[in-house]
Write a protein that holds these residues in place. Structure first.
Motif, mmCIF file in Angstrom:
data_model
loop_
_atom_site.group_PDB
_atom_site.id
_atom_site.type_symbol
_atom_site.label_atom_id
_atom_site.label_comp_id
_atom_site.label_asym_id
_atom_site.label_seq_id
_atom_site.Cartn_x
_atom_site.Cartn_y
_atom_site.Cartn_z
ATOM 1 N N MET A 30 0.860 -1.175 0.000
ATOM 2 C CA MET A 30 0.000 0.000 0.000
ATOM 3 C C MET A 30 0.900 1.229 0.000
ATOM 4 O O MET A 30 2.007 1.188 0.533
ATOM 5 C CB MET A 30 -0.915 0.002 1.227
ATOM 6 N N VAL A 31 0.410 2.319 -0.580
ATOM 7 C CA VAL A 31 1.215 3.531 -0.648
ATOM 8 C C VAL A 31 0.351 4.742 -0.306
ATOM 9 O O VAL A 31 -0.823 4.790 -0.647
ATOM 10 C CB VAL A 31 1.883 3.681 -2.041
ATOM 11 N N GLU A 32 0.952 5.679 0.410
ATOM 12 C CA GLU A 32 0.297 6.947 0.735
ATOM 13 C C GLU A 32 1.219 8.076 0.295
ATOM 14 O O GLU A 32 2.417 7.871 0.092
ATOM 15 C CB GLU A 32 0.058 7.057 2.248
ATOM 16 N N ASN A 33 0.649 9.259 0.194
ATOM 17 C CA ASN A 33 1.428 10.452 -0.081
ATOM 18 C C ASN A 33 2.025 10.447 -1.493
ATOM 19 O O ASN A 33 3.181 10.781 -1.690
ATOM 20 C CB ASN A 33 2.529 10.620 0.963
ATOM 21 N N VAL A 34 1.217 9.993 -2.476
ATOM 22 C CA VAL A 34 1.687 9.979 -3.863
ATOM 23 C C VAL A 34 0.624 10.557 -4.784
ATOM 24 O O VAL A 34 -0.558 10.595 -4.455
ATOM 25 C CB VAL A 34 2.038 8.558 -4.365
ATOM 26 N N GLY A 35 1.083 10.974 -5.936
ATOM 27 C CA GLY A 35 0.174 11.423 -6.989
ATOM 28 C C GLY A 35 -0.066 10.288 -7.969
ATOM 29 O O GLY A 35 0.100 9.115 -7.639
ATOM 30 N N SER A 36 -0.377 10.648 -9.184
ATOM 31 C CA SER A 36 -0.720 9.633 -10.193
ATOM 32 C C SER A 36 0.493 9.139 -10.968
ATOM 33 O O SER A 36 0.378 8.236 -11.784
ATOM 34 C CB SER A 36 -1.753 10.206 -11.160
ATOM 35 N N SER A 37 1.668 9.712 -10.709
ATOM 36 C CA SER A 37 2.838 9.346 -11.512
ATOM 37 C C SER A 37 3.804 8.412 -10.785
ATOM 38 O O SER A 37 4.979 8.373 -11.108
ATOM 39 C CB SER A 37 3.579 10.611 -11.949
ATOM 40 N N VAL A 38 3.316 7.650 -9.830
ATOM 41 C CA VAL A 38 4.192 6.741 -9.086
ATOM 42 C C VAL A 38 4.608 5.575 -9.981
ATOM 43 O O VAL A 38 3.810 5.050 -10.752
ATOM 44 C CB VAL A 38 3.527 6.248 -7.779
ATOM 45 N N ASN A 39 5.886 5.219 -9.896
ATOM 46 C CA ASN A 39 6.422 4.053 -10.613
ATOM 47 C C ASN A 39 6.807 3.000 -9.588
ATOM 48 O O ASN A 39 7.439 3.299 -8.573
ATOM 49 C CB ASN A 39 7.661 4.446 -11.432
ATOM 50 N N TRP A 40 6.446 1.752 -9.882
ATOM 51 C CA TRP A 40 6.704 0.644 -8.959
ATOM 52 C C TRP A 40 7.828 -0.233 -9.478
ATOM 53 O O TRP A 40 7.943 -0.461 -10.679
ATOM 54 C CB TRP A 40 5.444 -0.210 -8.799
ATOM 55 N N GLN A 80 9.027 -1.161 -4.206
ATOM 56 C CA GLN A 80 9.581 0.188 -4.147
ATOM 57 C C GLN A 80 8.726 1.122 -4.998
ATOM 58 O O GLN A 80 8.404 0.801 -6.142
ATOM 59 C CB GLN A 80 11.014 0.196 -4.668
ATOM 60 N N ALA A 81 8.350 2.258 -4.412
ATOM 61 C CA ALA A 81 7.587 3.272 -5.129
ATOM 62 C C ALA A 81 8.475 4.487 -5.352
ATOM 63 O O ALA A 81 9.111 4.975 -4.415
ATOM 64 C CB ALA A 81 6.346 3.661 -4.324
ATOM 65 N N ASP A 82 8.531 4.953 -6.612
ATOM 66 C CA ASP A 82 9.319 6.131 -6.979
ATOM 67 C C ASP A 82 8.373 7.176 -7.565
ATOM 68 O O ASP A 82 7.529 6.861 -8.408
ATOM 69 C CB ASP A 82 10.363 5.785 -8.044
ATOM 70 N N GLU A 83 8.556 8.437 -7.121
ATOM 71 C CA GLU A 83 7.762 9.514 -7.697
ATOM 72 C C GLU A 83 8.557 10.816 -7.614
ATOM 73 O O GLU A 83 8.974 11.222 -6.523
ATOM 74 C CB GLU A 83 6.424 9.680 -6.983
ATOM 75 N N ASN A 84 8.772 11.417 -8.750
ATOM 76 C CA ASN A 84 9.455 12.712 -8.839
ATOM 77 C C ASN A 84 10.781 12.735 -8.076
ATOM 78 O O ASN A 84 11.072 13.671 -7.333
ATOM 79 C CB ASN A 84 8.544 13.834 -8.333
ATOM 80 N N GLY A 85 11.575 11.690 -8.250
ATOM 81 C CA GLY A 85 12.889 11.645 -7.621
ATOM 82 C C GLY A 85 12.905 11.214 -6.175
ATOM 83 O O GLY A 85 13.964 11.086 -5.561
ATOM 84 N N LEU A 86 11.744 10.974 -5.581
ATOM 85 C CA LEU A 86 11.654 10.505 -4.202
ATOM 86 C C LEU A 86 11.181 9.058 -4.220
ATOM 87 O O LEU A 86 10.338 8.678 -5.025
ATOM 88 C CB LEU A 86 10.685 11.371 -3.394
ATOM 89 N N SER A 87 11.738 8.249 -3.321
ATOM 90 C CA SER A 87 11.334 6.841 -3.303
ATOM 91 C C SER A 87 11.295 6.320 -1.876
ATOM 92 O O SER A 87 11.866 6.906 -0.955
ATOM 93 C CB SER A 87 12.271 5.990 -4.153
ATOM 94 N N ASN A 88 10.593 5.206 -1.732
ATOM 95 C CA ASN A 88 10.509 4.504 -0.462
ATOM 96 C C ASN A 88 10.199 3.050 -0.778
ATOM 97 O O ASN A 88 9.750 2.719 -1.880
ATOM 98 C CB ASN A 88 9.424 5.115 0.429
ATOM 99 N N TYR A 89 10.436 2.169 0.179
ATOM 100 C CA TYR A 89 10.214 0.741 -0.068
ATOM 101 C C TYR A 89 9.844 0.033 1.234
ATOM 102 O O TYR A 89 10.002 0.574 2.323
ATOM 103 C CB TYR A 89 11.471 0.093 -0.669
ATOM 104 N N ASP A 90 9.355 -1.180 1.079
ATOM 105 C CA ASP A 90 9.129 -2.077 2.210
ATOM 106 C C ASP A 90 9.445 -3.489 1.728
ATOM 107 O O ASP A 90 9.423 -3.781 0.534
ATOM 108 C CB ASP A 90 7.690 -1.982 2.722
ATOM 109 N N THR A 91 9.752 -4.347 2.680
ATOM 110 C CA THR A 91 10.191 -5.704 2.352
ATOM 111 C C THR A 91 9.328 -6.730 3.085
ATOM 112 O O THR A 91 8.888 -6.502 4.210
ATOM 113 C CB THR A 91 11.673 -5.888 2.745
#
Length: 150
Positions: A30-40, A80-91
């Motif tokens: 699940m992801v929060e704090n993103v727009g429509s341009s998130v890349n997985w 891993q979710a990437d959006e506008n140069g910012l990313s985060n992940y979970d394992t």
């Protein structure tokens, strides 16, 4: 005006998964704090996962589906979710329970009264208990028989 942007906040829906060999599993983040341009991106043991030719593994944004699990599928999966140069992940981790596979020496020839060593190699997850049977009876340690668990 100073604008501070936070990157995507990613959370695996399950952290530790136990599955049986042959089953199908869906892994979801699940992801929060993103727009429509998130890349997985999905990684298995730190290697990028791509959809395979036989479609046993299907990647769809924040979900990956693995059909017909095998022991080789056991390990850590990272979303891993990437959006506008910012990313985060979970394992998350999948443990795959596999049925025992037995390898035996097929032919042994020895002289009468000589010692013999019969070898049975078993691979399984979790580790399997091994029982030797001779003439319908369980073989136990004695002066004549010795079982080794190596």
């Amino acid at each position: 005006i100073l604008t501070i942007r936070e990157g995507p906040q990613v959370k695996a829906t399950e952290k530790n998964i136990t599955a049986n060999e042959g089953e199908q599993r869906d892994l979801t983040c699940m992801v929060e704090n993103v727009g429509s341009s998130v890349n997985w991106k999905w990684l298995f043991k730190d290697t990028l996962i791509t959809q395979d030719d036989d479609r046993r593994i299907t990647v769809d944004h924040n979900m990956i589906q693995i059909r017909a699990l095998t022991g080789a599928d056991q390990g850590s999966y990272t979303c891993q979710a990437d959006e506008n140069g910012l990313s985060n992940y979970d394992t998350m981790f999948i443990m795959v329970k596999t049925r025992p596979r037995i390898t035996l020496e097929t032919t042994i020839r020895i002289g009468e009264g000589a010692d013999a060593r019969l070898t049975c190699k078993v691979t399984a997850n979790p580790k399997a208990a091994i029982t030797w049977i001779r003439n319908g009876q369980t073989v136990t340690n004695s002066a004549k028989f010795t079982n080794f668990d190596e």
